[in-house]
Design an enzyme around this catalytic site. Sequence first.
Site, PDB file in Angstrom:
ATOM      1  N   CYS A   1       0.876  -1.188   0.000  1.00 24.78           N
ATOM      2  CA  CYS A   1       0.000   0.000   0.000  1.00 24.78           C
ATOM      3  C   CYS A   1       0.903   1.225   0.000  1.00 24.78           C
ATOM      4  O   CYS A   1       0.874   2.045   0.922  1.00 24.78           O
ATOM      5  CB  CYS A   1      -0.932  -0.004   1.204  1.00 24.78           C
ATOM      6  SG  CYS A   1      -1.900  -1.517   1.416  1.00 24.78           S
ATOM      7  N   ALA A   2       1.714   1.359  -1.039  1.00 21.03           N
ATOM      8  CA  ALA A   2       2.835   2.295  -1.021  1.00 21.03           C
ATOM      9  C   ALA A   2       2.427   3.755  -1.067  1.00 21.03           C
ATOM     10  O   ALA A   2       3.141   4.624  -0.564  1.00 21.03           O
ATOM     11  CB  ALA A   2       3.778   1.995  -2.192  1.00 21.03           C
TER      12      ALA A   2
ATOM     13  N   CYS B   1      -1.967   4.311  10.839  1.00 17.75           N
ATOM     14  CA  CYS B   1      -1.787   5.574  11.559  1.00 17.75           C
ATOM     15  C   CYS B   1      -3.043   5.851  12.392  1.00 17.75           C
ATOM     16  O   CYS B   1      -3.521   6.967  12.472  1.00 17.75           O
ATOM     17  CB  CYS B   1      -1.484   6.727  10.598  1.00 17.75           C
ATOM     18  SG  CYS B   1      -2.708   6.972   9.294  1.00 17.75           S
TER      19      CYS B   1
ATOM     20  N   ASP C   1       0.139  -0.015  -5.426  1.00 18.85           N
ATOM     21  CA  ASP C   1      -0.987   0.779  -4.933  1.00 18.85           C
ATOM     22  C   ASP C   1      -2.125   0.669  -5.939  1.00 18.85           C
ATOM     23  O   ASP C   1      -1.895   0.375  -7.121  1.00 18.85           O
ATOM     24  CB  ASP C   1      -0.586   2.248  -4.730  1.00 18.85           C
ATOM     25  CG  ASP C   1      -1.508   2.965  -3.753  1.00 18.85           C
ATOM     26  OD1 ASP C   1      -1.220   2.937  -2.541  1.00 18.85           O
ATOM     27  OD2 ASP C   1      -2.536   3.517  -4.188  1.00 18.85           O
TER      28      ASP C   1
ATOM     29  N   ASP D   1      -6.075  -5.556 -10.614  1.00 16.65           N
ATOM     30  CA  ASP D   1      -6.943  -6.710 -10.360  1.00 16.65           C
ATOM     31  C   ASP D   1      -6.222  -7.652  -9.406  1.00 16.65           C
ATOM     32  O   ASP D   1      -5.068  -7.420  -9.021  1.00 16.65           O
ATOM     33  CB  ASP D   1      -7.320  -7.424 -11.665  1.00 16.65           C
ATOM     34  CG  ASP D   1      -6.097  -7.818 -12.497  1.00 16.65           C
ATOM     35  OD1 ASP D   1      -5.126  -8.339 -11.900  1.00 16.65           O
ATOM     36  OD2 ASP D   1      -6.108  -7.592 -13.709  1.00 16.65           O
TER      37      ASP D   1
ATOM     38  N   GLY E   1       4.869   6.871  -1.482  1.00 15.15           N
ATOM     39  CA  GLY E   1       6.167   6.251  -1.283  1.00 15.15           C
ATOM     40  C   GLY E   1       7.044   6.727  -0.146  1.00 15.15           C
ATOM     41  O   GLY E   1       8.239   6.440  -0.157  1.00 15.15           O
ATOM     42  N   GLY E   2       6.499   7.401   0.857  1.00 14.21           N
ATOM     43  CA  GLY E   2       7.340   7.856   1.961  1.00 14.21           C
ATOM     44  C   GLY E   2       8.108   6.720   2.617  1.00 14.21           C
ATOM     45  O   GLY E   2       9.325   6.819   2.843  1.00 14.21           O
ATOM     46  N   LYS E   3       7.424   5.626   2.928  1.00 15.62           N
ATOM     47  CA  LYS E   3       8.076   4.483   3.576  1.00 15.62           C
ATOM     48  C   LYS E   3       8.866   3.657   2.570  1.00 15.62           C
ATOM     49  O   LYS E   3       9.880   3.050   2.925  1.00 15.62           O
ATOM     50  CB  LYS E   3       7.026   3.646   4.312  1.00 15.62           C
ATOM     51  CG  LYS E   3       6.312   4.428   5.413  1.00 15.62           C
ATOM     52  CD  LYS E   3       5.205   3.628   6.069  1.00 15.62           C
ATOM     53  CE  LYS E   3       4.448   4.480   7.074  1.00 15.62           C
ATOM     54  NZ  LYS E   3       3.634   5.540   6.427  1.00 15.62           N
TER      55      LYS E   3
ATOM     56  N   ASP F   1       0.943  -1.090   4.909  1.00 15.20           N
ATOM     57  CA  ASP F   1       0.599   0.173   5.576  1.00 15.20           C
ATOM     58  C   ASP F   1      -0.880   0.424   5.259  1.00 15.20           C
ATOM     59  O   ASP F   1      -1.219   1.122   4.313  1.00 15.20           O
ATOM     60  CB  ASP F   1       1.490   1.294   5.043  1.00 15.20           C
ATOM     61  CG  ASP F   1       1.291   2.605   5.780  1.00 15.20           C
ATOM     62  OD1 ASP F   1       0.683   2.594   6.864  1.00 15.20           O
ATOM     63  OD2 ASP F   1       1.720   3.648   5.254  1.00 15.20           O
TER      64      ASP F   1
END
Length: 400
Positions: free
Chosen positions: A232-233, A354, A256, A284, A236-238, A301
Amino acid sequence: MELIHRNLLIGIHDSLQETFFEKNKYADKVIERLLKAHRKWGSQDRAVVSEIFYNIIRWKKRLEYYIGEGAKPGNIYKLILAYLLWSKTHYKKFEEFDGIKIADILTKLKKGTVPNKAFEHSIPEWLAATLEKELGANWEREMIALNEQAPTILRANSLKTSAKHLIEELKHENVESFTINGFKDAVQLEEKKNVFLTSAFKDGLFEVQDAGSQKIAEFLDVKPGMRVVDACAGAGGKTLHLAAMMENKGQIIAMDIHGWKLTELKRRAKRAGAHNIETREITDTKVIKRLHEKADRLLIDAPCSGLGVLKRNPDSKWKIDQDFIDRIKKEQQQILQDYSKIIRKGGKLVYATCSILPSENNEQVAEFLKNNPDFKLVKDEKVMPSSGFDGFYMALIERI
């Protein structure tokens, strides 16, 4: 105190109206557009506008009590007035302000009491009940912290620099900052500054990322040469943090459901000098199935209520409801169930949110482990808003 300039008031008014009354308009983007549209405003004016804008969103319910009615398009100036009087900032001779009578507001302000805890902490009634149910006696301590202004925290990009050297680089550009104990790459600003204009940012020396968020990539226990999937990028912070920790060695597959977020990730990766990232849009179920048992590490995430980051996104508490949280919990469980198959035997995944609600966090992990005996919990950790950082939860799970 001096009266805030009228053109600034108009900007705040229009931005609040857009945030409160237009669908899919979020505070961070609204204020960004306002400030871009008024580039001639000085740094002090821009800071004042941002502060007032966010604080009125943060304290909306309490301010509505002071003006004696709910927020409506015609009442935005009253909300602004109530905030300025309550905070005792930027006001003078408000008896003459657009013909608004302030006697009733002043009476309630002098009284100093509000009807209940929801008004006191300026949150919806349902949210006060949910927080008390899930967090018990600690809920008010966390809500007090969530109503504070969030600090600006950077993550030094270890592919190009260190926290110590980043501080020196920023100082050359008149940005004062300091390291945070226990966070190797974290740098906190002394005061809010537009760091995106600095050469350090343009050269990819840092990303803006809360210290609590920085814990998550570290929790995944990655090593150079591994195959890692960030399921679940987003933008892309992580993902970028993982690339730095892996020293650009191995492979990161960033996924994503929103292709535009992955486009932003690629732009950020280029600036950061992160070369081991491949992006894949989840169009898909086949995209996930092709990766079954192929990854050494997996980061989930998960989408969540976002209640741990209300410091940064105070408008979200007015945009979600209990039905949303109930729906998102079902989605979290489905994602965890489906995406966990990506991990090979002996590999590890991190489930992170979060949120500060146990029902989105450790209870979700417990439910998953109950239904999947071939996985075990290695450790979990929560970062609560009262720590001074954003609220996060993370669980490290191994496939056995």
